[in-house]
Design an enzyme around this catalytic site. Structure first.
Site, short mmCIF file in Angstrom:
data_model
loop_
_atom_site.label_atom_id
_atom_site.label_comp_id
_atom_site.label_asym_id
_atom_site.label_seq_id
_atom_site.Cartn_x
_atom_site.Cartn_y
_atom_site.Cartn_z
N LYS A 1 5.36 -3.16 7.95
CA LYS A 1 6.44 -2.46 7.28
C LYS A 1 7.64 -3.39 7.17
O LYS A 1 8.17 -3.87 8.19
CB LYS A 1 6.81 -1.20 8.09
CG LYS A 1 7.78 -0.26 7.40
CD LYS A 1 7.98 0.99 8.25
CE LYS A 1 8.95 1.96 7.60
NZ LYS A 1 9.15 3.18 8.44
N SER B 1 11.92 4.16 -0.37
CA SER B 1 13.26 3.77 -0.77
C SER B 1 13.87 2.76 0.19
O SER B 1 14.69 1.93 -0.22
CB SER B 1 14.15 5.01 -0.86
OG SER B 1 14.17 5.70 0.37
N LEU B 2 13.51 2.82 1.46
CA LEU B 2 14.12 1.92 2.45
C LEU B 2 13.21 0.79 2.87
O LEU B 2 13.68 -0.22 3.41
CB LEU B 2 14.53 2.72 3.70
CG LEU B 2 15.52 3.86 3.46
CD1 LEU B 2 15.83 4.56 4.77
CD2 LEU B 2 16.80 3.34 2.82
N GLY B 3 11.92 0.93 2.68
CA GLY B 3 10.99 -0.12 3.09
C GLY B 3 9.67 0.01 2.35
O GLY B 3 9.45 0.97 1.60
N ASP C 1 9.62 13.62 10.95
CA ASP C 1 9.31 13.58 9.52
C ASP C 1 7.83 13.91 9.30
O ASP C 1 7.06 13.06 8.85
CB ASP C 1 9.64 12.18 8.97
CG ASP C 1 9.81 12.18 7.46
OD1 ASP C 1 9.96 13.27 6.88
OD2 ASP C 1 9.78 11.09 6.86
N VAL D 1 5.20 -1.02 2.80
CA VAL D 1 4.16 -1.32 3.77
C VAL D 1 3.07 -2.17 3.12
O VAL D 1 2.65 -1.90 1.99
CB VAL D 1 3.57 -0.02 4.35
CG1 VAL D 1 2.51 -0.33 5.40
CG2 VAL D 1 4.68 0.84 4.96
N ILE E 1 0.83 -1.21 0.00
CA ILE E 1 0.00 0.00 0.00
C ILE E 1 0.87 1.26 0.00
O ILE E 1 0.37 2.35 -0.24
CB ILE E 1 -0.95 0.03 1.22
CG1 ILE E 1 -0.16 -0.01 2.53
CG2 ILE E 1 -1.93 -1.13 1.15
CD1 ILE E 1 -1.02 0.14 3.76
#
Length: 621
Positions: A143, A126-128, A278, A130, A122
């Site tokens: 995640k 860039s790093l993970g 963030d 979900v 969904i």
């Protein structure tokens, strides 16, 4: 010996070398010598667009780096900041088969841990990425760290460390300071963001601080299904905070949401000392009753007690519009150089305060201040210590989100009310009275001690026994520069005379050697009079810039930009991943100008960019 890092260095150098050569020619027309070049705003914008393409091409690590740079006006000129705010962290998700290996390597078989698991992600970052799933306790968001990203990030961090000394040659001293802190901050934050165990701990700590606050909703963590590479948490629905049209349809008070957002972050930073770092629109949502929902705590940080105290002092000074106190606080925090031009910086602060209050600022006034800055100081004296960089990022992005919700939002009024509610205003008054009482006591003591000392000094003068020792402080090396110029001048004079004498009474060859040496000395003398130059950062007036973009660009402008990890876990984010048309509609609602990174499907509305094209063999490995 890390061959992968060396290959990445070559790839990165191939992308950035043309821009570095252009910057070098800006300083010296012939790279090593020659006059500097004037670069127009349009040229800087073209270079920023080229650099943006390079960051996208190089993949996950450099996309994160670009997002971090977009919040650092002390490092880059405004044109670069504007371009980098378009960066999206949405990248094509890794194939389910690869993500499944990571998931099952951490938790075991998917079927044994989840009653239902949707293999279509969904949200892809860039790093993970979900996924939506269901357990016996209800829906969850899972995640999963992107397969192979650890090795790629470590190789890229080595490349950045190797490249830093080269980049330092193209910037001035202040910018070098900021770049060093930026590199340290980036390496630390990206490693922390990949550690889902740390993210879980930060999420739980912040959630505990707001456990009794009904205005805030933070997903609960499923500890039994969470590890260092997998984080399972409650699936909480909400409307994306920048989706103004839907919020209005729900009857949500956007001004109240903006005030809640600022108060929550003030509590995190000033009171709790731990904060969600963030706050871009993809990580914030609003429920039907106006409750604020936070997602993605991968980028979180702590604030030490000294910085907390100085932030309170800064807000109090801003509330009183005491520019001297503002500048003193910035100097104490290490953000402003002590030798900065206080008159010019005071005027810059006055404009910034007017902007934060939502007041209209005449354009000629902004241009006048910027011109003063450029005329009086060759380097902008603001810099960001590492312990303040994340705090500034939060302040910048929260301001953008609040202005999107309410263009007339008054940050200073809300901050002043918050500090008053928490007792800081009364404490400040008590401290003021205490300080003045101490000063009166010290003045009385000085009045008693001074006459005897004065009498002894006058007696020594009367006996001709008084000596005065003076130390000349030359932190800028002015005396050394003056001495060097005098030596060059005398050598040049001697060289001219020697060349003339040798030409008249000796051989042409001897005169030529003397003449060459004289020309060299003349060049050194000329060089000593050249002033330093570097990349300048101009003051950023966020709300003013937003209004100018809206007036000049219409629907193409961007109030905040999308700097993020996807559209969140709510239905809004889920729809955004199903097709580029819906994604474009969301972008229009938030008045943003995202740079979409699609998977090459060719759908309309996106920019088809292969984020691993620059080093595909590295990403795949």
């Amino acid at each position: 010996m890390n061959l992968r890092a060396y290959r990445r260095f070559v790839t990165v150098a191939r992308q950035f070398l043309p821009l570095l050569l252009a910057y070098a020619r800006d300083r010296n027309r012939f790279l090593l010598f020659g006059s500097s070049r004037q670069v127009s705003a349009e040229q800087r914008r073209e270079r920023a667009a080229a650099l943006l393409d390079s960051l996208l091409t190089l993949g996950p690590t450099f996309i994160k780096l670009g997002q971090l740079l977009s919040t650092r006006p002390d490092v880059l000129p405004p044109e670069y900041i504007d371009e980098f705010t378009k960066l999206q962290d949405e990248v094509p998700p890794a194939p389910w088969a690869e993500a499944k290996q990571v998931l099952e390597g951490e938790l075991g078989p998917v079927e044994e841990n989840f009653e239902n698991f949707d293999t279509e992600s969904i949200s892809g970052a860039s790093l993970g990425q979900v996924y939506y799933a269901e357990t016996e306790n209800g829906p969850v968001a899972v995640k999963v760290r992107r397969p192979g990203v650890e090795d790629l990030v470590e190789a890229d961090l080595r490349v950045i460390r190797w490249s830093l000394p080269i980049i330092m040659r193209f910037v001035d001293e202040t910018r070098s300071f900021s770049l060093e802190t930026l590199a340290d901050e980036f390496a630390k934050t990206i490693r922390q963001e990949m550690d889902y165990g740390r993210e879980r701990r930060m999420l739980e700590e912040i959630s505990e601080n707001f456990a009794d606050d009904r205005r805030v909703r933070i997903p609960d963590v499923d500890r039994s299904r969470s590890t260092g590479r997998v984080l399972t948490m409650e699936y909480v629905e909400g409307t994306k905070i920048s989706n103004i049209r839907e919020l209005d349809d729900l009857g949500v008070d956007r001004t109240a949401v903006a005030e809640t957002l600022q108060r929550v972050y003030l509590q995190m930073i000033v009171e709790d000392g731990v904060f969600h770092a963030d706050p871009h629109p993809g990580n914030l949502a609003v429920q039907d009753d106006g409750t604020l929902v936070f997602y993605d705590f991968g980028m979180s940080g702590y604030v030490d007690a000294f910085i907390q105290e100085k932030i309170v002092d800064f807000y109090m000074a801003v509330a009183e519009q005491d520019t001297d106190a503002i500048l003193d606080t910035l100097i104490e925090m290490g953000t402003l150089k002590p030798d900065a031009d206080r008159e010019v910086m005071g005027e810059v602060m006055e404009l910034a305060i007017a902007d934060a209050r939502g007041e209209d600022i005449e354009q000629y006034r902004v241009q006048q201040i910027v011109q003063q800055v450029e005329d009086t100081i060759y380097e902008f004296p603001l810099r960001l210590p590492a312990n303040l960089a994340l705090v500034l990022r939060v302040a910048t992005v929260v301001e953008g989100v609040c202005v999107t919700l309410d263009p007339d939002f008054d940050f200073i009024a809300v901050a002043t009310d918050y500090l008053g509610d928490q007792g800081y205003v009364e404490a400040g008054v008590r401290q003021f009275v205490t300080d003045r009482a101490d000063e009166v006591q010290q003045a009385a003591q000085s009045a008693i001690r001074t006459p005897p000392k004065l009498e002894r000094t006058l007696d020594r003068i009367d006996r001709d026994d008084l000596r005065v020792n003076a130390d000349i402080e030359d932190s800028d090396g002015l005396l050394a520069t003056l001495a060097r110029r005098l030596v060059y001048g005398m050598a040049l004079s001697a060289g001219i005379v020697s060349t003339a004498v040798l030409y008249a009474f000796s051989t042409v060859e001897a005169a030529g050697v003397a003449g060459g040496a004289t020309v060299l000395v003349a060049g050194l003398l000329y060089w000593s009079f050249r002033s330093k130059r570097g990349i300048r950062a101009q003051p950023q007036f966020t709300r003013q810039s937003m209004r100018e973009r809206q007036e000049g660009l219409g629907d193409e402008g961007s109030a905040v930009g999308e700097i993020g990890l996807g559209a969140g876990f709510g239905p809004d984010g889920e729809e955004g991943d199903e097709g580029s048309g819906d994604a474009d509609e969301d972008a229009d609602r938030s008045d943003a100008t995202p740079v979409a990174v699609e998977d090459g499907s060719g759908d309309e509305g996106g920019t088809d960019i292969d984020v691993t094209a620059g080093d595909s063999e590295d990403v795949e490995s």
